[in-house]
Design a protein around this motif. Sequence first.
Motif, short mmCIF file in Angstrom:
data_model
loop_
_atom_site.label_atom_id
_atom_site.label_comp_id
_atom_site.label_asym_id
_atom_site.label_seq_id
_atom_site.Cartn_x
_atom_site.Cartn_y
_atom_site.Cartn_z
N ALA A 298 8.78 9.31 68.13
CA ALA A 298 10.29 9.82 68.08
C ALA A 298 10.14 11.01 66.90
N THR A 299 9.56 10.80 66.11
CA THR A 299 9.31 11.86 64.89
C THR A 299 8.85 13.35 65.58
N LYS A 300 7.79 12.95 66.20
CA LYS A 300 7.02 14.06 66.79
C LYS A 300 8.09 14.75 67.82
N LYS A 301 9.01 14.06 68.50
CA LYS A 301 9.83 14.62 69.26
C LYS A 301 10.85 15.49 68.35
N TYR A 302 11.35 14.82 67.46
CA TYR A 302 12.28 15.62 66.51
C TYR A 302 11.76 16.56 65.88
N ALA A 303 10.53 16.72 65.60
CA ALA A 303 9.87 17.74 64.92
C ALA A 303 9.72 19.00 65.91
N GLU A 304 9.47 18.64 67.20
CA GLU A 304 9.35 19.63 68.16
C GLU A 304 10.75 20.28 68.32
N THR A 305 11.97 19.55 68.22
CA THR A 305 13.23 19.93 68.62
C THR A 305 13.58 20.55 67.41
N LEU A 306 13.17 20.30 66.21
CA LEU A 306 13.64 20.93 65.13
C LEU A 306 12.99 22.32 64.83
N GLN A 307 11.71 22.27 65.21
CA GLN A 307 11.01 23.64 65.48
C GLN A 307 11.68 24.49 66.42
N THR A 308 12.11 23.89 67.44
CA THR A 308 12.78 24.85 68.58
C THR A 308 14.04 25.40 68.14
N ILE A 309 14.81 24.32 67.34
CA ILE A 309 16.02 25.10 66.81
C ILE A 309 15.88 25.85 65.63
N PHE A 310 14.78 25.72 64.79
CA PHE A 310 14.51 26.81 63.90
C PHE A 310 14.04 27.80 64.18
N GLU A 311 13.19 28.05 65.23
CA GLU A 311 12.67 29.33 65.79
C GLU A 311 13.92 29.93 66.62
N GLY A 312 14.81 28.98 67.12
CA GLY A 312 16.12 29.70 68.06
C GLY A 312 16.95 30.30 67.36
N ILE A 313 17.06 30.11 65.99
CA ILE A 313 18.18 30.67 65.05
C ILE A 313 18.06 32.08 65.17
N THR A 314 19.11 32.72 65.36
CA THR A 314 18.87 34.24 65.71
C THR A 314 18.88 35.20 64.30
N ASP A 315 19.58 34.51 63.28
CA ASP A 315 19.25 34.98 62.05
C ASP A 315 17.97 34.83 61.21
N PRO A 316 17.44 35.66 60.53
CA PRO A 316 16.10 35.38 59.81
C PRO A 316 16.23 34.20 58.92
N LEU A 317 15.34 33.36 58.81
CA LEU A 317 15.20 31.98 57.93
C LEU A 317 13.87 31.75 57.58
N ALA A 318 13.57 31.76 56.23
CA ALA A 318 12.31 31.44 55.85
C ALA A 318 12.26 30.31 54.46
N LEU A 319 11.08 30.13 54.29
CA LEU A 319 10.93 29.31 53.14
C LEU A 319 10.03 29.93 52.18
N VAL A 320 10.41 30.37 50.92
CA VAL A 320 9.71 31.35 50.04
C VAL A 320 9.20 30.71 48.89
N ASN A 321 8.09 31.06 48.53
CA ASN A 321 7.30 30.66 47.18
C ASN A 321 7.70 31.55 45.94
N PRO A 322 7.65 31.02 44.87
CA PRO A 322 8.19 31.98 43.60
C PRO A 322 7.44 33.19 43.57
N ASP A 323 6.14 33.15 44.25
CA ASP A 323 5.38 34.56 44.07
C ASP A 323 5.63 35.50 45.34
N CYS A 324 6.89 35.11 46.13
CA CYS A 324 7.38 35.80 47.10
C CYS A 324 6.61 35.83 48.42
N THR A 325 5.66 34.91 48.54
CA THR A 325 4.81 34.58 49.68
C THR A 325 5.51 33.94 50.53
N VAL A 326 5.69 34.07 51.83
CA VAL A 326 6.79 33.26 52.97
C VAL A 326 5.70 32.10 53.50
#
Length: 644
Positions: A298-326
Motif C-alpha cells: 500500500a505504501t508503494k502505491k501511496y508513494a506512486e500516487t504522491l509522486q504523481t500528485i507532486f509532479e502534477g502540481i503546476t506551481d514549482p515546489l522543491a525541497l532545498v538544503n541550507p546550501d541552496c542545493t535542491v
Amino acid sequence: MNLKNLSLNTKFTLSIILIIFAFCVLFSFLIYYHLKQKVIEDAHEKTRIIITQMDALGKYVKEELRPAIFKLLHETGKKDEFIVEGMSTTHVRLNVMRRFNNKIGNYIYKRVSLQPINPEHQANSLDMRLIDYFQNNSNSESWSGIVKIEGQEFLIIAKPIIAEKECLICHGKVKDAPKALLKMFPRNRDFTWKEGEIMGVESVSLPIASTLGEIKGIAISTFLFGLISLIFLFVGLQGAFWSFVIKPLKRLSLLFRGIVNGTEPLNQTIEVKTKDEIGELIFSFNQMSKYLFEAQEATKKYAETLQTIFEGITDPLALVNPDCTVEMTNHAYRKWILEGRAAVFNEKCDPEKIDPDKFCPVHFLKKVIDTKKPFSEYWEGEDQKHYFIHLYPIFNEKGDVIKVVHYVKDITEKRKIEEQMRITEKLAAIGQLSAGLAHEINNPLGGIRLCFNNLIATEMDEETKKRHIEVINQGLMKIQEIIKQLLDFSKQSELIVSLVSVNTLVENVLKLTDYLISKKGIKVVKKLSPDIPKIMIDSNKIEQVFLNIVLNAIQAMDGKEGTLTIQTYLKDDFCCISFTDTGPGIPENILPKIFDPFFTTKPVGQGTGLGLSVSKSIVEQHNGRITVETSRNGTTFIVELPLK
C-alpha cells in the motif's frame, strides 16, 4: 564489555549466575550472623550467671563468713590475725573460679583495683577503661561487650567494685588494718577510698574466637554446598530455557535478519509447533509479516500516487538544503531551473556570503534559517516578473533547520489584473468624489470671476487692485492643488515604497472627502497618535485603501448624522489605523463575503464591488492585514501595517 551487545542467552546466563552467587552469599551471611548472635547470647548468659554466682559468693564471705571469723579471732585474743582463705572476698572468688575452670572451661575471672592490697590485682589498661566507664556512668550496674585482646576476641561482662564500710577496714588507713594482713602485704601509706566510691572492677571473660571460627567454617560450607547445588539446578534450567525459548527465538532472529538484508521475503509464514508464549509470538510474527507486506504494498502505491500528485502540481515546489542545493523538485520547478527563472534555486550558495545589493531567494532562505519560522513574500525578480514565494522550515531533533520546502507562484498576470481592478476602483471613487471636487473648484472660481469683473468694470486704486490680484492668485493655487492631488491619486503605478507618515495620509484622505462629509452632516473624530513613526509603504496605494474605507463609512451612515472616528496607534510590531462608523453594521450573512471581488450591496451604478477586495490585496502586498468588527452600533475596519 557492553551488555547491550550480548545475546539474550548470555544475559540470562549472567543474570542467573549473579542471582545464585548473591543468594548464596546472602544466605551464608545470614546463617553466620544468626549463629554468631546465638553464640554471643549464650556466652553472655553464661558469663552473667558466673558473675552473679561470684557476686553471691562474695556477699556470703562479706556478710557471714568474714564477720564470724572476726568474732572468733576477737574471742580467742587474736584480733590482729587475718585469715586470707576465709576473710578476703577476692581470694575466695579467685580460688573458687580457678577450681571452676578446671571442670568447665576457659572462663577468666578478674577482680582488680587501681590501688590493690595485692599487687597482682593491679588494673591493666582495659580494666582502667572499664573503671572510667563506671565512674562516668554511675547509674550503670554492669557492662558487656566483645573486646580483642592480643588478637583474640573475648566476651567480657564487668561490674564495678564499690567501697563499703566493711571494706575500708582493710582498704582504708594503715592503723585500722589487721597486722597479719600488713605482714603479708606490707604498705606504709593509707588508702584514700571513701564509702560509695568505685574501688575497682570485677569481670568475667570468655574467649569466643574459636567458636566464631567454627561458625565461619559452617557459613563457608553452607555457601559452597548451596552454590554447587544451585549450579546444578541452573544447568538444568539453562537447558530447558535453551530448548523452549532461545532456540525458537534464534529461528525468528535469523528470519528477521534475512528480511532486513533482503534475502528473505516479507510475506512468509513460520510453522507454529506449540501453543505456549513462544507459539503465540510466532503466530503474532506471522500476522505482523502479513500486515507489513500489505502495508508495504500500500505504501508503494501511496508513494506512486504522491509522486504523481507532486509532479502534477503546476506551481514549482522543491525541497532545498541550507546550501541552496535542491534535493527534490517537481516538473514545474525543474522547468523553471532550465528557463533560468530568478525565483528558483539553480546552484549552490553560501547564505552567509550573499550579496547585500542583489536581492534574491537566498535572502529569504537565510531569513528562514535564522528565524526558524515560515516566510512568505511577494517579490519582483530581475526578470521583471512578480512572484509569491513561500518557504517552510524542516527541523531535526535539536531544533536546527536542516531543509526548507520552497513553493513559488508566478503572479505576474494576477498583478496586472489587480492593478486594473485598482484603477477601476479609483475611477469609481473619483466618480463619488466628483461632486465634492466640483464644489471645491467652483468656490475659488467664483471668487476669481468676481475679482476679474471688479478689475474690469470698477475704478480702484493700486492697493485695491493688488488685493484683488492676490485673491485671484490664491484661488488659482487652490484649484491647482486640488487637481494635483486628484492626478496623484488616479495615476497608475507599481508598488513604490518610501518613508511615509500614516497620519499625513489620513489627513490627505479627509481633505478629498471633506465636501461629502460636511454635506452628510457627519462628525469626524481624529485620535492620531503623535508617536507613530514613518513606515515604508506605497503612499498612493495605502491612501486608496483609506479612501475606500472612508467612502464606505460615509455611505453606511447615509440618512443620519453619524460620527466617523479615525484612530492611529501602535500594537506589537504593527502600526494600526482604525475607522469606526456609527452605521447599522454589516449583516452576519454578508460579512464573510465583503472582501470578495465584485460583491456589493450598493445599487447599480453606485459601486463596482472591488473596493474592499482591492484594499485587502494592497494591505497584504505590504505584509499587513485588514480586519473588521461589526455590531448594530456600527462597524470598525482596522488596517495593520508592519513597522519594519
